[in-house]
Design an enzyme around this catalytic site. Structure first.
Site, PDB file in Angstrom:
ATOM      1  N   HIS A 194       3.888  -8.270 -12.382  1.00 23.68           N
ATOM      2  CA  HIS A 194       3.469  -7.352 -12.124  1.00 23.68           C
ATOM      3  C   HIS A 194       4.376  -6.089 -11.079  1.00 23.68           C
ATOM      4  O   HIS A 194       4.323  -5.515 -11.072  1.00 23.68           O
ATOM      5  CB  HIS A 194       2.486  -6.773 -12.018  1.00 23.68           C
ATOM      6  CG  HIS A 194       1.496  -6.637 -13.331  1.00 23.68           C
ATOM      7  ND1 HIS A 194      -0.170  -6.940 -13.375  1.00 23.68           N
ATOM      8  CD2 HIS A 194       1.789  -7.269 -14.532  1.00 23.68           C
ATOM      9  CE1 HIS A 194      -0.817  -7.454 -14.526  1.00 23.68           C
ATOM     10  NE2 HIS A 194       0.593  -7.270 -15.220  1.00 23.68           N
ATOM     11  N   SER A 237     -10.191  -9.858 -12.787  1.00 25.42           N
ATOM     12  CA  SER A 237     -10.619  -9.929 -14.351  1.00 25.42           C
ATOM     13  C   SER A 237     -10.462  -9.934 -15.530  1.00 25.42           C
ATOM     14  O   SER A 237     -11.159 -10.270 -16.532  1.00 25.42           O
ATOM     15  CB  SER A 237     -11.036  -8.637 -14.236  1.00 25.42           C
ATOM     16  OG  SER A 237     -10.061  -7.916 -14.652  1.00 25.42           O
TER      17      SER A 237
END
Ligand code: APR
Length: 228
Positions: free
Chosen positions: A104, A172
């Protein structure tokens, strides 16, 4: 050497003092994603976006790698460790890990708004409106925003396909395509996840270590050394 591929997320850096995204007091509780981490937010108010990442860069450079980062670096003595991180911080590198792929983007880099192949190291400097690339276009944070392509996903998937062991730490698994990388690993290899809140719906093949990164990676290290 056996290849250990590690996928890390915000929980990896939580014990260093960097907020995660989701959950109470997470970054996305306190900021609107579309304002600070999307092309639309950048078009609407680039000053707000630049300020958000300037603050994050400052914080990241104030903190230090935690024991978890150190353990992953130490494992290079015994394994070919390949880290794929969703994190934009440089804590893996600062702990000594040599092979780190950033899915990212990276907070210490900027890139041209007119030519995405122009990427510049800014280290700890602020990025401000009017800071231009060498061909005269505004620089933006070198971050993958929501709604943008993830250019490193294909190399990351190819790396996962070569894993002998797969380890997930502190994510997550809600954001794709990163969360789907587990499906690129060979079937039947040992797989571990270190996270105090195990994500729902993970496959039964994953061995869950429901602890924080530092304590959990001590446990994983012991288990891995037994595989040698
Ligand atoms: N040690 C390990 N894991 C922890 C710890 C800790 N001390 N504290 C929290 N966690 C776990 C949480 O239980 C959660 O599962 O870290 C995870 C953090 O999840 P998110 O905040 O959703 O972060 P992440 O999965 O990295 O987000 C993915 O989404 O916001 C975008 O681009 C951003 O890269 C980011 C992506």
């Amino acid at each position: 050497m056996m290849r250990l591929v590690v996928l890390t997320g915000a929980g990896m850096s939580a014990e260093s003092g960097i907020a995660t995204f989701r959950g109470s007091d997470g970054l996305w509780e306190n900021h609107r994603i579309t304002d600070v981490a999307s092309p639309e937010g950048w078009a609407k108010n680039p000053h707000l976006v630049l300020d958000f990442y300037n603050q994050r860069r400052k914080r990241i450079l104030e903190v230090a790698p935690n024991r978890g980062h150190e353990i992953l670096a130490e494992l290079e003595e015994h394994f070919d460790v390949q880290i794929i991180t969703q994190n934009i911080d440089n804590l893996h590198e600062r702990a000594g890990s040599k092979n780190v792929m950033h899915l990212h983007g990276e907070i210490t880099k900027a890139r041209s708004t007119s030519d995405s192949s122009i990427v510049i190291d800014i280290n700890g400097s602020e990025l401000n409106w009017g800071d231009n690339c060498p061909i005269g276009s505004q620089l933006r944070p070198h971050i993958v925003w929501f709604g943008e392509e993830v250019p490193m996903i294909q190399p990351a998937a190819e790396l996962c396909a070569t894993a002998d062991i797969f380890l997930i730490v502190g994510t997550s698994l809600q954001v794709y395509p990163a969360a789907g990388l587990i499906h690129s690993t060979p079937s039947g290899i040992p797989q571990y996840i270190v996270d105090p809140n195990t994500p729902a719906g993970i496959s039964g093949q994953l061995q869950v270590i429901a602890k924080g990164a530092s304590a959990g990676l001590e446990v994983v290290k012991e288990k891995l050394l037994r595989l040698l």
